[in-house]
Design a protein around this motif. Structure first.
Motif, PDB file in Angstrom:
ATOM      1  N   ASN A 173      -0.111  10.717   2.910  1.00  0.00           N
ATOM      2  CA  ASN A 173      -0.013   8.734   2.317  1.00  0.00           C
ATOM      3  C   ASN A 173       0.539   8.047   3.362  1.00  0.00           C
ATOM      4  O   ASN A 173      -0.018   7.096   3.985  1.00  0.00           O
ATOM      5  CB  ASN A 173       0.363   9.101   0.683  1.00  0.00           C
ATOM      6  CG  ASN A 173      -2.122   9.639   0.854  1.00  0.00           C
ATOM      7  OD1 ASN A 173      -2.268   9.083   0.903  1.00  0.00           O
ATOM      8  ND2 ASN A 173      -1.215  10.523  -0.253  1.00  0.00           N
ATOM      9  N   LYS A 209      -7.005  10.072  -3.138  1.00  0.00           N
ATOM     10  CA  LYS A 209      -8.160   8.894  -1.713  1.00  0.00           C
ATOM     11  C   LYS A 209      -7.220   8.193  -0.487  1.00  0.00           C
ATOM     12  O   LYS A 209      -7.968   7.681   0.051  1.00  0.00           O
ATOM     13  CB  LYS A 209      -8.476   7.676  -2.583  1.00  0.00           C
ATOM     14  CG  LYS A 209      -9.738   8.140  -4.028  1.00  0.00           C
ATOM     15  CD  LYS A 209     -10.336   7.379  -4.740  1.00  0.00           C
ATOM     16  CE  LYS A 209     -10.896   7.840  -5.792  1.00  0.00           C
ATOM     17  NZ  LYS A 209     -10.773   6.915  -6.800  1.00  0.00           N
ATOM     18  N   GLY A 210      -6.296   8.737  -0.669  1.00  0.00           N
ATOM     19  CA  GLY A 210      -5.474   8.249   1.027  1.00  0.00           C
ATOM     20  C   GLY A 210      -4.668   6.743   0.946  1.00  0.00           C
ATOM     21  O   GLY A 210      -4.818   6.392   1.627  1.00  0.00           O
ATOM     22  N   LYS A 211      -3.871   6.557  -0.798  1.00  0.00           N
ATOM     23  CA  LYS A 211      -3.439   5.237  -0.713  1.00  0.00           C
ATOM     24  C   LYS A 211      -2.508   5.753  -1.692  1.00  0.00           C
ATOM     25  O   LYS A 211      -1.850   6.772  -1.946  1.00  0.00           O
ATOM     26  CB  LYS A 211      -4.211   4.816  -1.585  1.00  0.00           C
ATOM     27  CG  LYS A 211      -5.936   4.010  -1.286  1.00  0.00           C
ATOM     28  CD  LYS A 211      -5.671   2.666  -1.173  1.00  0.00           C
ATOM     29  CE  LYS A 211      -6.608   1.660  -0.437  1.00  0.00           C
ATOM     30  NZ  LYS A 211      -7.466   3.140   0.601  1.00  0.00           N
ATOM     31  N   ASN A 241      -9.770  14.168  -1.115  1.00  0.00           N
ATOM     32  CA  ASN A 241     -10.427  13.481  -0.557  1.00  0.00           C
ATOM     33  C   ASN A 241     -10.496  14.294   0.978  1.00  0.00           C
ATOM     34  O   ASN A 241      -9.593  13.256   1.413  1.00  0.00           O
ATOM     35  CB  ASN A 241     -10.965  12.557  -0.914  1.00  0.00           C
ATOM     36  CG  ASN A 241     -12.874  12.042   0.078  1.00  0.00           C
ATOM     37  OD1 ASN A 241     -12.428  12.589   0.751  1.00  0.00           O
ATOM     38  ND2 ASN A 241     -13.339  11.164  -0.394  1.00  0.00           N
ATOM     39  N   LYS A 263     -11.443  14.422   3.999  1.00  0.00           N
ATOM     40  CA  LYS A 263     -12.457  13.184   4.630  1.00  0.00           C
ATOM     41  C   LYS A 263     -11.538  11.815   5.217  1.00  0.00           C
ATOM     42  O   LYS A 263     -10.955  10.586   5.872  1.00  0.00           O
ATOM     43  CB  LYS A 263     -13.638  12.251   4.803  1.00  0.00           C
ATOM     44  CG  LYS A 263     -14.498  13.639   4.703  1.00  0.00           C
ATOM     45  CD  LYS A 263     -16.362  11.964   5.177  1.00  0.00           C
ATOM     46  CE  LYS A 263     -17.112  13.782   5.378  1.00  0.00           C
ATOM     47  NZ  LYS A 263     -17.805  14.012   3.730  1.00  0.00           N
ATOM     48  N   LYS A 264     -10.587  11.262   4.078  1.00  0.00           N
ATOM     49  CA  LYS A 264     -10.323   9.628   3.280  1.00  0.00           C
ATOM     50  C   LYS A 264      -8.937  10.200   3.867  1.00  0.00           C
ATOM     51  O   LYS A 264      -8.110   9.439   4.677  1.00  0.00           O
ATOM     52  CB  LYS A 264      -9.646   9.641   2.261  1.00  0.00           C
ATOM     53  CG  LYS A 264     -10.827   9.107   1.529  1.00  0.00           C
ATOM     54  CD  LYS A 264     -10.592   7.447   1.464  1.00  0.00           C
ATOM     55  CE  LYS A 264     -12.000   7.379   0.311  1.00  0.00           C
ATOM     56  NZ  LYS A 264     -12.940   6.667   1.240  1.00  0.00           N
TER      57      LYS A 264
END
Ligand SMILES: Cc1ncc(COP(=O)(O)O)c(C=O)c1O
Length: 420
Positions: free
Chosen positions: A89, A267-269, A371, A373-374
């Motif tokens: 992240n 979710k990549g955050k 996820n 993809k993220k």
């Protein structure tokens, strides 16, 4: 019988709990205070760094490092698959691009795959080398690649505090490194981390970044002080009419404890609480735990020897860490094995109050639910990692597991892996 696990406050003993109880009643000590600097100085001295900077987590420390090396949009950072989303992240937060590298036989970054992927790269910037579960990566080969290609080498020592290669502490081979004091790490202050380096230039940048950060609010610090207390009350009751499980469920629902990974992080955050400064109260805890590092790691080695003796050569079980080169001085934060009947074995162990599902399985970016993809992870890009995550069980080596229990766990694994 109390539950055995990798994740249930594995490093907190009675003395830590009484220290936390004292801290809980002294909120004046929670945020600012002299212990942050004392922790940094102690760390610097103990591991022979020139500079150390404390943050509220390893992921905050990594973000500070990526800022210091001036990671720009679309620049690529190479890191291994079979890593935690918390290590990815910070790259995404700066709009960098993670490139995932497959594993060697020790769950670490493969130098061969690294070379291949760098050759294909348009904007390579840095390599993050993780020493998974405290086993030293092939650091010399990786350092050579970094030097040849003029890339920054960042050591992810979240699992490897106290481990050495050629008598030198891990963290001393790259340009800069970071450590974690997360809840299930080598030592723990529930949350906390350090960035360390010998480079004057990088240190200046990290220092100015750290100065500008805020402290987390007192609620967050309180959550993290409460976490070991709530676990130590709940665990003895874990299976008494499920009372302990209910208590932990309620504590999570009522937000009395903070999660190890926030939902947005899957979710990549980055969660809002990162990056922040290290709170003084958690620095006090980390300092207290640091005094026990050698005791913890000696214990881990002893438990690993027991697993090795019990499981070596047994049908259907592959031991991951078994080379015995003298220049490797691992610390075995876990003792991973590969089995065919992973789910069945975990289920049988669970019935016997042994919980070995620690999040480090099933997916090349852990924990489950991240996820892919993220994170720009392309399926089939790391076939070895994708295979092992379906077979891995991480045996616990922490101070709460006795030698007798380790022997018993070994016997159970043999029994359940030979069941049809
Ligand atoms: C390999 C690895 N790197 C980095 C991190 C981030 O550390 P922290 O949890 O202290 O942010 C973790 C743990 O979450 C980790 O397992």
């Amino acid at each position: 019988m109390r539950p055995i696990s990798n994740s249930f406050i594995p490093n907190f003993e009675k003395d830590d709990i009484s220290l936390i109880l004292k801290l809980l009643f002294r909120p004046r000590l929670w945020q600012k205070g002299k212990f942050i600097e004392i922790l940094e100085k102690t760390f610097t001295r103990k591991f022979s760094f020139k500079y150390s900077f404390a943050f509220n987590s390893g992921r905050s420390a990594l973000l500070a490092i990526l800022k210091a090396i001036e990671l720009k949009e679309n620049q690529e950072v190479f890191l291994q698959s079979f890593t935690c989303n918390a290590a990815v992240n910070p790259i995404l937060a700066l709009k960098g691009k993670p490139v995932f590298v497959d594993l060697d036989q020790n769950l670490n970054l493969s130098p061969d795959d690294l070379r291949k992927k760098i050759e294909l790269s348009k904007k390579p910037k840095a390599i993050i080398v993780q020493h998974t579960f405290g086993w030293p990566s092939q650091i010399e080969k990786i350092k050579k690649i970094a030097q040849e290609k003029k890339l920054f080498l960042i050591e992810d020592c979240a699992h490897s505090l106290g481990a050495k290669y050629q008598n030198q502490y891990l963290g001393k081979f790259g340009d800069i490194s970071f450590f974690s004091f997360g809840r299930d790490k080598v030592i723990s202050s529930v949350y906390g981390g350090i960035a360390a380096t010998d480079s004057d230039r990088l240190a200046r940048k990290i220092s100015s970044f750290q100065k500008k950060l805020l402290w987390p609010n007192n609620f967050w610090t309180c959550q993290n002080l409460c976490q070991p207390i709530i676990f130590s009350i709940s665990l003895p009751l874990y299976n008494s009419f499920n009372l302990g499980k209910i208590l932990l469920y309620l504590a999570r629902k009522l937000k009395l404890i903070a999660p190890a990974v926030y939902q947005v992080e899957k979710k990549g955050k980055l969660a809002k609480v990162f990056p922040k400064k290290m709170p003084n109260a958690l620095a006090i805890l980390a300092l207290h735990q640091l005094k026990k590092l050698e005791k913890f790691n000696q214990h881990r080695k002893k438990i690993a020897e027991i697993y090795l003796k019990e499981l070596k050569g047994k049908r259907g079980i592959k031991i991951v860490f078994q080379e015995r080169e003298n220049n490797y001085q691992p610390i075995f934060m876990r003792f991973p094995i590969l089995v065919k009947k992973r789910r069945e074995i975990l289920k049988e162990l669970k019935k016997r109050n042994i919980y070995l599902e620690d999040g480090w399985s099933e997916t090349p970016i852990v924990p489950k639910g991240s996820n892919l993809k993220k994170f720009f992870y392309q399926e089939n890009s790391c076939p070895k990692a994708e295979k092992i995550v379906k077979e891995i069980i991480n045996l616990p080596t922490n101070i709460k597991v006795s030698e007798k229990e380790a022997k018993k766990i070994g016997e159970m694994i043999i029994k359940f892996s030979s069941l049809d």
